[in-house]
Design a protein around this motif. Structure first.
Motif, mmCIF file in Angstrom:
data_model
loop_
_atom_site.group_PDB
_atom_site.id
_atom_site.type_symbol
_atom_site.label_atom_id
_atom_site.label_comp_id
_atom_site.label_asym_id
_atom_site.label_seq_id
_atom_site.Cartn_x
_atom_site.Cartn_y
_atom_site.Cartn_z
ATOM 1 N N VAL A 55 -40.449 54.761 -11.390
ATOM 2 C CA VAL A 55 -39.518 53.955 -10.598
ATOM 3 C C VAL A 55 -38.893 54.813 -9.500
ATOM 4 C CG1 VAL A 55 -37.337 52.666 -10.650
ATOM 5 C CG2 VAL A 55 -39.062 52.298 -12.442
ATOM 6 N N THR A 56 -38.422 55.996 -9.856
ATOM 7 C CA THR A 56 -37.787 56.886 -8.885
ATOM 8 C C THR A 56 -38.757 57.256 -7.764
ATOM 9 O OG1 THR A 56 -36.334 57.765 -10.614
ATOM 10 C CG2 THR A 56 -36.594 59.099 -8.615
ATOM 11 N N HIS A 57 -39.971 57.611 -8.126
ATOM 12 C CA HIS A 57 -40.978 57.992 -7.131
ATOM 13 C C HIS A 57 -41.359 56.810 -6.239
ATOM 14 C CE1 HIS A 57 -44.553 59.491 -5.228
ATOM 15 N NE2 HIS A 57 -45.264 58.533 -5.794
ATOM 16 N N THR A 58 -41.550 55.654 -6.820
ATOM 17 C CA THR A 58 -41.919 54.465 -6.051
ATOM 18 C C THR A 58 -40.864 54.167 -4.993
ATOM 19 O OG1 THR A 58 -43.153 53.548 -7.900
ATOM 20 C CG2 THR A 58 -42.423 51.987 -6.214
ATOM 21 N N LEU A 59 -39.605 54.197 -5.389
ATOM 22 C CA LEU A 59 -38.520 53.878 -4.456
ATOM 23 C C LEU A 59 -38.316 54.988 -3.431
ATOM 24 C CD1 LEU A 59 -36.040 52.213 -6.950
ATOM 25 C CD2 LEU A 59 -37.722 51.107 -5.445
ATOM 26 N N GLY A 60 -38.541 56.243 -3.829
ATOM 27 C CA GLY A 60 -38.453 57.347 -2.876
ATOM 28 C C GLY A 60 -39.520 57.231 -1.796
ATOM 29 N N SER A 61 -40.714 56.869 -2.203
ATOM 30 C CA SER A 61 -41.809 56.685 -1.261
ATOM 31 C C SER A 61 -41.531 55.517 -0.323
ATOM 32 C CB SER A 61 -43.109 56.448 -2.034
ATOM 33 O OG SER A 61 -44.170 56.186 -1.157
ATOM 34 N N SER A 80 -39.071 66.633 -6.982
ATOM 35 C CA SER A 80 -37.996 66.358 -7.941
ATOM 36 C C SER A 80 -38.132 64.965 -8.552
ATOM 37 C CB SER A 80 -36.628 66.525 -7.284
ATOM 38 O OG SER A 80 -36.380 65.470 -6.379
ATOM 39 N N GLU A 81 -38.784 64.040 -7.833
ATOM 40 C CA GLU A 81 -38.982 62.691 -8.364
ATOM 41 C C GLU A 81 -39.809 62.720 -9.649
ATOM 42 O OE1 GLU A 81 -39.062 60.846 -3.842
ATOM 43 O OE2 GLU A 81 -40.819 60.580 -5.117
ATOM 44 N N PHE A 82 -40.650 63.729 -9.796
ATOM 45 C CA PHE A 82 -41.531 63.819 -10.960
ATOM 46 C C PHE A 82 -40.904 64.588 -12.116
ATOM 47 C CE2 PHE A 82 -44.270 62.880 -7.402
ATOM 48 C CZ PHE A 82 -45.035 61.849 -7.914
ATOM 49 N N LYS A 83 -39.653 64.995 -11.957
ATOM 50 C CA LYS A 83 -38.941 65.732 -13.012
ATOM 51 C C LYS A 83 -37.711 64.978 -13.499
ATOM 52 C CE LYS A 83 -40.416 70.041 -10.934
ATOM 53 N NZ LYS A 83 -40.038 71.061 -9.994
#
Length: 157
Positions: A55-61, A80-83
């Protein structure tokens, strides 16, 4: 993308794509709502991603992409999105913010934002519409991963 896009067509396109992104956001909410810390941050394999990471990575992208279309400089720490570890309330707040950002930016999207070459991070420039549509596909892929990760978590023995 060659050719011209008028203001009305740009608004129609932005509205359509915005509705598609909001649908992804709503489906992400449905997956996240009510999950505990362990479920959100569980990874099915050592090199796989948790729901919180996805979710974090999707929204960051998505945020980076929409800013690239609008030619707005964006700082993003993709690694950092992957941690990340997160709680449901925090992820739901991120999704709500993504809806607001999307609405704000799509409301002022111009034909140039969609048709002219736009750089994005360290990637070669592409027409804005390509960034918008490829990122929507990226979001749908990660939504499916979220759904599968939740199914795998629920199927543990």
């Amino acid at each position: 993308m060659s050719g011209r896009l008028d203001e009305e067509s740009a608004r129609t396109l932005a509205g359509t794509v915005g509705a598609l992104y909001r649908d992804v956001h709503e489906k992400l909410r449905e997956q996240v709502r009510g999950l505990d810390h362990g479920t959100l941050n569980w990874s099915p394999l050592p090199k796989a991603n948790s729901i919180a990471v996805l979710v974090t990575h999707t929204l960051g992208s998505e945020r980076e992409m929409i800013h690239a279309l609008r030619m707005i400089a964006t700082e993003r720490d993709r690694e950092s999105e992957f941690k990340v570890e997160s709680e449901a309330a925090d992820l739901l707040a991120l999704i709500d913010q993504a809806d607001r950002d999307l609405d704000d930016h799509l409301a002022v999207l111009t034909p140039a934002d969609l048709t002219e070459m736009r750089p994005r991070g360290d990637r070669p420039p592409r027409p804005g519409i390509e960034w918008l549509l490829s990122n929507y596909g990226h979001a749908r892929e990660h939504l499916a991963q979220v759904e599968l990760t939740k199914q795998l978590y629920d199927s543990r023995t």
